[in-house]
Design a protein around this motif. Sequence first.
Motif, PDB file in Angstrom:
ATOM      1  N   MET A  23       0.554   2.590 -17.032  1.00  0.00           N
ATOM      2  CA  MET A  23       0.365   1.801 -15.811  1.00  0.00           C
ATOM      3  C   MET A  23      -0.977   2.128 -15.158  1.00  0.00           C
ATOM      4  O   MET A  23      -1.668   1.223 -14.656  1.00  0.00           O
ATOM      5  N   GLN A  26      -3.619   0.311 -17.012  1.00  0.00           N
ATOM      6  CA  GLN A  26      -3.570  -1.122 -16.706  1.00  0.00           C
ATOM      7  C   GLN A  26      -4.122  -1.400 -15.308  1.00  0.00           C
ATOM      8  O   GLN A  26      -4.831  -2.394 -15.104  1.00  0.00           O
ATOM      9  N   ALA A  29      -7.830  -1.328 -15.550  1.00  0.00           N
ATOM     10  CA  ALA A  29      -8.343  -2.523 -16.223  1.00  0.00           C
ATOM     11  C   ALA A  29      -8.315  -3.743 -15.307  1.00  0.00           C
ATOM     12  O   ALA A  29      -9.168  -4.624 -15.415  1.00  0.00           O
ATOM     13  N   ASN A  30      -7.345  -3.783 -14.394  1.00  0.00           N
ATOM     14  CA  ASN A  30      -7.215  -4.925 -13.493  1.00  0.00           C
ATOM     15  C   ASN A  30      -7.993  -4.756 -12.191  1.00  0.00           C
ATOM     16  O   ASN A  30      -7.952  -5.636 -11.329  1.00  0.00           O
TER      17      ASN A  30
END
Length: 66
Positions: A23, A26, A29-30
Motif C-alpha cells: 500500500m 501504491q 506511485a499515486n
Amino acid sequence: MSKAPFIAVSVATATLGTALGAMALQLRANGYEQYVESVATFSILMYITAALTVVTWVRDGRSQAN
C-alpha cells in the motif's frame, strides 16, 4: 502453550506488514507522499511484532523443556 496461536499471530502480522508495504508503494506511485511514511512505519512495526511473536514462542518452548 501450543504452537497454533503463536504461528497464527505471527503469520497474520507478517501478512499485514506485507499488505501495508504494498500500500505504501501504491500511495507513492499515486502521489500521496504525505501518507507514505506513516504507512511504511506501520508496515515495519508489523514485521517487528511478527518477529517478537516468534521469539516469545521460542522462549515459551524453552521454559517447558527444563
